[in-house]
Design a protein around this motif. Structure first.
Motif, mmCIF file in Angstrom:
data_model
loop_
_atom_site.group_PDB
_atom_site.id
_atom_site.type_symbol
_atom_site.label_atom_id
_atom_site.label_comp_id
_atom_site.label_asym_id
_atom_site.label_seq_id
_atom_site.Cartn_x
_atom_site.Cartn_y
_atom_site.Cartn_z
ATOM 1 N N ILE A 25 1.068 -1.152 0.047
ATOM 2 C CA ILE A 25 0.016 0.160 0.102
ATOM 3 C C ILE A 25 0.757 1.211 -0.065
ATOM 4 O O ILE A 25 0.730 2.269 -0.610
ATOM 5 C CB ILE A 25 -1.073 0.030 1.357
ATOM 6 C CG1 ILE A 25 -2.115 -1.111 0.975
ATOM 7 C CG2 ILE A 25 -1.542 1.406 1.153
ATOM 8 C CD1 ILE A 25 -2.965 -1.284 2.191
ATOM 9 N N LYS A 26 1.997 1.191 0.890
ATOM 10 C CA LYS A 26 2.911 2.399 0.613
ATOM 11 C C LYS A 26 3.490 2.622 -0.555
ATOM 12 O O LYS A 26 3.728 3.725 -0.947
ATOM 13 C CB LYS A 26 3.894 2.107 2.106
ATOM 14 C CG LYS A 26 3.683 2.239 3.264
ATOM 15 C CD LYS A 26 4.660 1.872 4.300
ATOM 16 C CE LYS A 26 4.205 1.790 5.635
ATOM 17 N NZ LYS A 26 5.060 1.432 6.498
ATOM 18 N N LEU A 27 3.851 1.414 -1.357
ATOM 19 C CA LEU A 27 4.490 1.510 -2.506
ATOM 20 C C LEU A 27 3.389 2.266 -3.695
ATOM 21 O O LEU A 27 3.754 2.848 -4.487
ATOM 22 C CB LEU A 27 4.720 0.147 -3.204
ATOM 23 C CG LEU A 27 5.995 -0.177 -2.582
ATOM 24 C CD1 LEU A 27 6.413 -1.731 -3.303
ATOM 25 C CD2 LEU A 27 7.231 0.525 -3.177
ATOM 26 N N GLU A 28 2.325 1.851 -3.383
ATOM 27 C CA GLU A 28 1.013 2.379 -4.232
ATOM 28 C C GLU A 28 0.672 3.863 -3.904
ATOM 29 O O GLU A 28 0.278 4.455 -4.858
ATOM 30 C CB GLU A 28 -0.223 1.545 -3.943
ATOM 31 C CG GLU A 28 -1.293 1.928 -4.887
ATOM 32 C CD GLU A 28 -1.492 1.230 -6.135
ATOM 33 O OE1 GLU A 28 -2.268 1.650 -7.067
ATOM 34 O OE2 GLU A 28 -0.721 0.420 -6.573
ATOM 35 N N GLU A 91 12.777 1.844 -2.436
ATOM 36 C CA GLU A 91 13.490 0.767 -3.212
ATOM 37 C C GLU A 91 13.636 -0.454 -2.367
ATOM 38 O O GLU A 91 13.330 -1.377 -3.226
ATOM 39 C CB GLU A 91 15.197 1.599 -3.307
ATOM 40 C CG GLU A 91 15.069 2.523 -4.159
ATOM 41 C CD GLU A 91 16.679 3.265 -3.979
ATOM 42 O OE1 GLU A 91 17.432 2.765 -3.463
ATOM 43 O OE2 GLU A 91 16.610 4.523 -4.605
ATOM 44 N N GLU A 92 13.652 -0.360 -1.265
ATOM 45 C CA GLU A 92 13.717 -1.648 -0.345
ATOM 46 C C GLU A 92 12.508 -2.304 -0.412
ATOM 47 O O GLU A 92 12.487 -3.772 -0.854
ATOM 48 C CB GLU A 92 13.992 -1.209 1.069
ATOM 49 C CG GLU A 92 13.824 -2.594 1.907
ATOM 50 C CD GLU A 92 13.789 -2.030 3.442
ATOM 51 O OE1 GLU A 92 13.199 -2.862 4.204
ATOM 52 O OE2 GLU A 92 14.539 -1.344 4.035
ATOM 53 N N TYR A 93 11.495 -1.712 -0.442
ATOM 54 C CA TYR A 93 9.901 -2.109 -0.732
ATOM 55 C C TYR A 93 9.737 -2.900 -2.044
ATOM 56 O O TYR A 93 9.384 -3.953 -2.327
ATOM 57 C CB TYR A 93 8.974 -1.479 -0.285
ATOM 58 C CG TYR A 93 8.844 -1.375 1.227
ATOM 59 C CD1 TYR A 93 9.542 -2.213 2.229
ATOM 60 C CD2 TYR A 93 7.949 -0.385 1.609
ATOM 61 C CE1 TYR A 93 9.554 -1.743 3.475
ATOM 62 C CE2 TYR A 93 7.931 -0.074 3.102
ATOM 63 C CZ TYR A 93 8.542 -0.943 3.940
ATOM 64 O OH TYR A 93 8.406 -0.648 5.417
ATOM 65 N N GLU A 94 10.225 -2.201 -2.988
ATOM 66 C CA GLU A 94 10.165 -2.491 -4.516
ATOM 67 C C GLU A 94 10.778 -3.844 -4.634
ATOM 68 O O GLU A 94 10.607 -4.591 -5.426
ATOM 69 C CB GLU A 94 10.704 -1.487 -5.305
ATOM 70 C CG GLU A 94 9.785 -0.471 -5.653
ATOM 71 C CD GLU A 94 10.245 0.966 -6.247
ATOM 72 O OE1 GLU A 94 9.597 1.759 -6.768
ATOM 73 O OE2 GLU A 94 11.581 1.216 -6.569
ATOM 74 N N GLU A 95 12.134 -4.070 -4.351
ATOM 75 C CA GLU A 95 13.075 -5.029 -4.315
ATOM 76 C C GLU A 95 12.200 -6.244 -3.546
ATOM 77 O O GLU A 95 12.216 -7.376 -4.315
ATOM 78 C CB GLU A 95 14.379 -4.867 -3.675
ATOM 79 C CG GLU A 95 15.327 -4.116 -4.635
ATOM 80 C CD GLU A 95 16.514 -3.553 -4.291
ATOM 81 O OE1 GLU A 95 17.258 -4.597 -3.217
ATOM 82 O OE2 GLU A 95 17.244 -2.767 -4.377
ATOM 83 N N LYS A 96 11.755 -6.022 -2.513
ATOM 84 C CA LYS A 96 11.423 -7.062 -1.680
ATOM 85 C C LYS A 96 10.027 -7.821 -2.461
ATOM 86 O O LYS A 96 9.687 -8.679 -2.369
ATOM 87 C CB LYS A 96 10.819 -6.413 -0.226
ATOM 88 C CG LYS A 96 10.176 -7.416 0.588
ATOM 89 C CD LYS A 96 10.118 -6.868 1.951
ATOM 90 C CE LYS A 96 9.229 -7.746 3.078
ATOM 91 N NZ LYS A 96 9.141 -7.047 4.480
ATOM 92 N N HIS A 97 9.184 -6.635 -3.041
ATOM 93 C CA HIS A 97 7.814 -7.152 -3.466
ATOM 94 C C HIS A 97 7.930 -7.431 -4.907
ATOM 95 O O HIS A 97 6.809 -7.911 -5.458
ATOM 96 C CB HIS A 97 6.768 -6.296 -3.072
ATOM 97 C CG HIS A 97 6.544 -5.946 -1.521
ATOM 98 N ND1 HIS A 97 6.006 -7.036 -0.659
ATOM 99 C CD2 HIS A 97 7.057 -5.091 -0.773
ATOM 100 C CE1 HIS A 97 6.024 -6.783 0.243
ATOM 101 N NE2 HIS A 97 6.503 -5.418 0.560
ATOM 102 N N ALA A 98 9.125 -7.120 -5.601
ATOM 103 C CA ALA A 98 9.301 -7.371 -6.970
ATOM 104 C C ALA A 98 9.015 -8.731 -7.158
ATOM 105 O O ALA A 98 8.141 -9.292 -8.303
ATOM 106 C CB ALA A 98 10.457 -7.048 -7.520
ATOM 107 N N ASP A 103 5.870 -13.339 -9.534
ATOM 108 C CA ASP A 103 5.286 -14.527 -9.415
ATOM 109 C C ASP A 103 3.611 -14.635 -9.586
ATOM 110 O O ASP A 103 3.067 -15.460 -10.272
ATOM 111 C CB ASP A 103 5.542 -15.159 -7.856
ATOM 112 C CG ASP A 103 6.594 -15.530 -7.486
ATOM 113 O OD1 ASP A 103 7.520 -15.514 -8.439
ATOM 114 O OD2 ASP A 103 6.882 -15.530 -6.379
ATOM 115 N N GLU A 104 2.921 -13.685 -9.142
ATOM 116 C CA GLU A 104 1.551 -13.300 -9.154
ATOM 117 C C GLU A 104 1.303 -13.019 -10.782
ATOM 118 O O GLU A 104 0.412 -13.574 -11.386
ATOM 119 C CB GLU A 104 0.858 -12.161 -8.583
ATOM 120 C CG GLU A 104 1.035 -12.432 -6.946
ATOM 121 C CD GLU A 104 0.671 -11.205 -6.447
ATOM 122 O OE1 GLU A 104 0.148 -10.172 -6.793
ATOM 123 O OE2 GLU A 104 0.398 -11.229 -4.988
#
Length: 121
Positions: A25-28, A91-98, A103-104
């Motif tokens: 949500i923070k990335l969005e 950047e940390e969250y983008e890498e973590k959730h990429a 996969d999705e």
């Protein structure tokens, strides 16, 4: 606008969401939540506000008022004094959730991505 009719709707408070969903949500919404709230009448007939957020599996309505949206950002160390997600956190969250997104996308979304991959033809 396409309504997320086939996905289950989840109405929850921000602090009750899984950490992974909070990070997505923070990335969005890297510039805060308050300008993105939607308003609707709940089943008790009260006018309420929520932050919409969609994943591959679910459509979330995250319950919050404008004041709560401001307070969440103010209290969150991931955001700077101006209410923007810090670059290093983003950047940390983008890498973590990429990996999650990839996969999705490969398992659920292949047909939707045809436009992106066909540019070489």
């Amino acid at each position: 606008m396409s309504a997320p009719s086939s996905k289950p709707r989840v109405i929850k408070d921000f602090d009750k969401l899984d950490i992974e969903i909070q990070e997505q949500i923070k990335l969005e919404y890297p510039e805060g939540f308050e300008d993105h709230l939607i308003y609707f009448t709940n089943k008790e007939g009260k006018r309420v506000s929520a932050l919409p957020f969609e994943t591959e599996e679910k459509y979330y309505l995250v319950r919050m008022t404008v004041e709560e949206a401001q307070q969440i950002i103010e209290d969150d160390d991931d955001y700077d004094d101006d209410g923007n997600l810090k670059d290093e956190i983003k950047e940390e969250y983008e890498e973590k959730h990429a990996d999650d997104e990839e996969d999705e996308r490969t398992s659920f979304d292949i047909a939707d991505d045809e436009d992106e991959d066909d540019d070489e033809d």
